[in-house]
Design an enzyme around this catalytic site. Structure first.
Site, PDB file in Angstrom:
ATOM      1  CE1 TYR A 188      -4.460   0.432  10.081  1.00  0.00           C
ATOM      2  CE2 TYR A 188      -3.639  -1.783   9.707  1.00  0.00           C
ATOM      3  CZ  TYR A 188      -3.421  -0.427   9.781  1.00  0.00           C
ATOM      4  OH  TYR A 188      -2.169   0.096   9.563  1.00  0.00           O
ATOM      5  CD  GLU A 194      -0.542  -6.034   7.215  1.00  0.00           C
ATOM      6  OE1 GLU A 194      -1.006  -5.969   6.076  1.00  0.00           O
ATOM      7  OE2 GLU A 194      -0.951  -5.329   8.159  1.00  0.00           O
ATOM      8  CD  GLU A 199       1.006  -1.504   9.578  1.00  0.00           C
ATOM      9  OE1 GLU A 199      -0.140  -1.407   9.082  1.00  0.00           O
ATOM     10  OE2 GLU A 199       1.987  -1.916   8.939  1.00  0.00           O
ATOM     11  CG  ASP A 233      -1.859   1.134   1.327  1.00  0.00           C
ATOM     12  OD1 ASP A 233      -2.386   1.559   0.287  1.00  0.00           O
ATOM     13  OD2 ASP A 233      -2.055   1.642   2.451  1.00  0.00           O
TER      14      ASP A 233
HETATM   15  C1  BDP Z   1      -1.532  -2.371   6.733  1.00  0.00           C
HETATM   16  C2  BDP Z   1      -0.257  -2.339   5.907  1.00  0.00           C
HETATM   17  C3  BDP Z   1       0.136  -0.928   5.520  1.00  0.00           C
HETATM   18  C4  BDP Z   1      -1.070  -0.196   4.980  1.00  0.00           C
HETATM   19  C5  BDP Z   1      -2.153  -0.179   6.037  1.00  0.00           C
HETATM   20  C6  BDP Z   1      -3.393   0.584   5.557  1.00  0.00           C
HETATM   21  O1  BDP Z   1       0.812  -2.951   6.607  1.00  0.00           O
HETATM   22  O2  BDP Z   1       1.170  -0.944   4.574  1.00  0.00           O
HETATM   23  O3  BDP Z   1      -0.778   1.094   4.521  1.00  0.00           O
HETATM   24  O4  BDP Z   1      -2.512  -1.496   6.289  1.00  0.00           O
HETATM   25  O5  BDP Z   1      -4.185  -0.023   4.861  1.00  0.00           O
HETATM   26  O6  BDP Z   1      -2.124  -3.598   6.726  1.00  0.00           O
HETATM   27  O7  BDP Z   1      -3.536   1.761   5.845  1.00  0.00           O
END
Ligand code: BDP
Length: 647
Positions: A505, A452, A541, A208
């Site tokens: 997330y 990932e 993250e 991404d």
């Molecule tokens: C995570 C990835 C990262 C993405 C992020 C996103 O590691 O590179 O930019 O999601 O979607 O899973 O913002």
């Protein structure tokens, strides 16, 4: 890296043990530094440039563009180095170009470098994305696979052939990604002529961020004497008040040389010395290297000066190389990450090398601004998501005490074919190159071999077992991890990592808009991973996109309020778990960054707490308050550090 039991016993074992860092590659990759015996000539600035737009992207090789000046074989434009080429012009085909591009620059080499046969001249490229071939005066001198890491070639004899000619450097760079590159990608040809123009193809990627390309880091010429210090490895430890620096110097160009190794403190006073190529230096009243906000004097660096003299029948060669050395230890227990035997909690960020216009090109103004923001934020660490950052950035981390999780470009390993032998072999070489380059940085406390990957796929077990074992064999002084977003029960590589790093997330990609799920799901995430593996966990993250200036209360996705609320819900859970086994939190992301065009991206990823131009969103203030509070709360922050009064 060892798990502490009785530290005193471990340190004695450390003294007796053999060197832990093993480097399988030929030759070192010391950062080029000027010294009494070494000169550096930067080749940054404007280069001639042409993208090979021929249908097979091969015209440059068919017509041997490297044999003559680039301007003689077709039109050229001016291209800054270092910079990605993508955003420099108004031409969308160059922004999205896939294939070979050609750079060329003529340079006058100082006369002494040419006349003095005892001087080696080396051409070094800090990094170029992705595959590079280099010619000097029409002769190929090297090629290199992979972005993000340096490569070099000795060109002494070539430039001596005709000293009257300037030295013409041609670099062809190809950004095509395949299933076996790191990161992987695929090229897809669209052959339906009712839908696509002739020859149409796309580069599919599984990560991404924008696949910026070009010469991203400085290109330079530097010299060494014919007999020279090729590499230095240091490993550090301490016992009570005494610092221990185990070192090994490799010399090239002569079978024997006299060495003088001197360790100096910040004021230039010698604190230890030796005249053997390897050994252990003892530093009385050691000043340890501490992370930012963990000590009143973070980032303390000694200087290790290696002075070499080699005498042959006809000449005497002398070389001096000075390496910054921070003395510190890193250890991991079941529940803690220890720096100098004290618990360290990562309150930091994930970053990208990314900015307007220059893309991934190294830019000092941006680097210094980012460090100022990191320190303003009260962050003590970052992860080099998703590839190795410039050495210049790691040197800043060493000096400022910013702790680094050093990640290789193993991002987007999603296709089962990218777990094959060819991919694994390349991945091992990239780790060799990464450890070779970054092994001596005190700021680097852990290696991350991937982000990932599809780690639930059956071949992932062998792949990660091999990769992690290999990395530990390269460097046993640091823990190794990879970043997972997979299910704790199905993850095949987790048994091999030292620290579990999880990305999640909740209430963004899953249950979008439902902030109320975060406490339950995040809690379950931690309990599951810890319950199964009994290893400390970093939330590597978490985050939400926010468009600066977009407001809505009650919060809705993409507003600054939603980003704030999401972060705060995560923080509540972190605060419970950090007392147990959670050892860190890294926000995704420090700043907004460019991505490929996609229906879920509005001119890039907007999960930054700063905009791409480095202006704060509301979340930056939430995080700042938290990070300073965390630094204060741990009780390790001495009274001199005032909690910023604006908080
Ligand atoms: C995570 C990835 C990262 C993405 C992020 C996103 O590691 O590179 O930019 O999601 O979607 O899973 O913002």
């Amino acid at each position: 890296m060892s798990v502490p039991g009785s530290f005193a016993v471990l340190r004695v074992l450390w003294l007796l043990s053999v060197f832990g860092t093993v480097l399988p590659l030929d030759g070192g990759m010391l950062f080029p530094r000027e010294s009494f015996s070494r000169e550096v000539k930067e080749l940054n600035g404007l280069w001639d440039f042409r993208a090979d737009g021929s249908p097979n992207r091969n015209e440059g090789f068919e017509k041997a563009w490297y044999k003559r000046r680039l301007a003689e074989t077709g039109p050229v434009i001016e291209m800054p180095v270092p910079a990605s080429y993508n955003d420099i012009t108004q031409d969308p085909t160059l922004r999205d170009f896939i294939g070979w591009v050609w750079y060329e620059r003529e340079v006058f080499v100082p006369a002494r470098w040419i006349s003095d046969e005892g001087t080696r001249v080396i051409l070094r490229v800090g990094s170029a994305h992705y595959y590079s071939i280099v010619w000097v005066n029409g002769e190929k001198v090297t090629e290199h696979e992979g972005g993000h890491l340096p490569f070099e070639a000795e060109i002494s004899s070539l430039i001596r052939r005709d000293p009257t000619k300037p030295c013409r450097i041609t670099i062809a760079v190809n950004n095509t990604l395949t299933l076996e590159t790191l990161p992987p990608g695929t090229i897809q040809y669209m052959n339906d002529r009712t839908r696509y123009p002739d020859g149409f193809f796309v580069q599919n990627i599984y990560f991404d961020f924008f696949n910026y390309a070009g010469i991203h880091r400085p290109v330079l010429l530097y010299t060494t004497p014919k007999v020279y210090v090729d590499d230095i490895i240091v490993e550090t430890n301490f016992m009570d008040n005494t610092g221990l620096v185990r070192y090994k110097v490799s010399v090239q160009g002569a079978a024997t040389a006299t060495l003088k190794v001197t360790l100096m403190d910040k004021d230039g006073h010698c604190v230890a010395s030796s005249n053997t190529p390897s050994g252990v230096l003892k530093v009385v009243d050691v000043k340890l290297w501490w992370p930012y906000l963990m000590h009143e004097n973070p980032g303390y660096l000694y200087s290790m000066e290696v002075h070499l003299i080699a005498v042959s029948e006809t000449s005497t060669y002398e070389d001096v190389y000075t390496l910054p050395v921070g003395i510190r230890t890193v250890n991991v227990t079941k529940t803690q990450f220890l720096v100098n035997n004290k618990p360290f909690y990562f309150h930091g960020v994930n970053k990208h090398e990314d900015s307007d216009i220059r893309g991934k090109g190294l830019d000092w103004a941006l680097i210094v601004k980012d460090f100022n923001l990191i320190k303003w934020l009260g962050a003590n660490s970052f992860r080099t998501s998703h590839y190795p950052y410039a050495e210049e950035i790691l040197q800043m981390c060493d000096r400022h005490g910013i702790v680094v999780i050093d990640e290789c470009p193993g991002v987007g390993i999603k296709d089962i074919r990218s777990f094959g032998n060819a991919s694994l072999s390349h991945h091992l070489v990239v780790m060799d190159e990464l450890v070779r380059r970054d092994k001596n940085h005190p700021s680097v406390v852990m290696w991350s071999v991937a982000n990932e990957p599809a780690s639930e796929m059956p071949p992932a077990e062998f792949y990660f077992k091999t990769l992690i074992k290999h990395t530990k064999a390269l460097d046993h002084t640091r823990p190794v991890t990879y970043i997972t977003d997979s299910n704790y029960a199905r993850d095949k590589g987790a048994p091999f990592v030292d620290v579990v790093c999880v990305n999640s997330y909740f209430s963004w990609y899953h249950d979008p808009g439902h902030l109320e799920v975060i406490p339950i799901q995040l809690n379950a995430q931690f309990e599951n991973w810890y319950g199964k593996y009994k290893k400390p966990i970093i939330q590597s993250e978490y985050g939400a996109d926010a468009l600066p200036g977009l407001h809505m209360d009650p919060p809705m996705m993409f507003t600054e309020e939603y980003q704030n609320a999401l972060l705060q819900s995560y923080h509540d859970v972190f605060d419970q778990k950090r007392k147990q086994y959670v050892i860190g939190e890294l926000i995704w992301n420090f700043a907004d960054f460019m991505t490929a065009q996609a229906i879920h991206r509005v001119v890039g990823n907007k999960k930054g707490i700063f905009t791409r131009q480095r202006q704060p969103k509301a979340a930056a203030f939430i995080l700042r308050k938290r990070y300073w509070r965390l630094a204060n709360e741990t009780g390790r922050l001495p009274p001199w550090t005032k909690y910023p009064c604006s908080l």
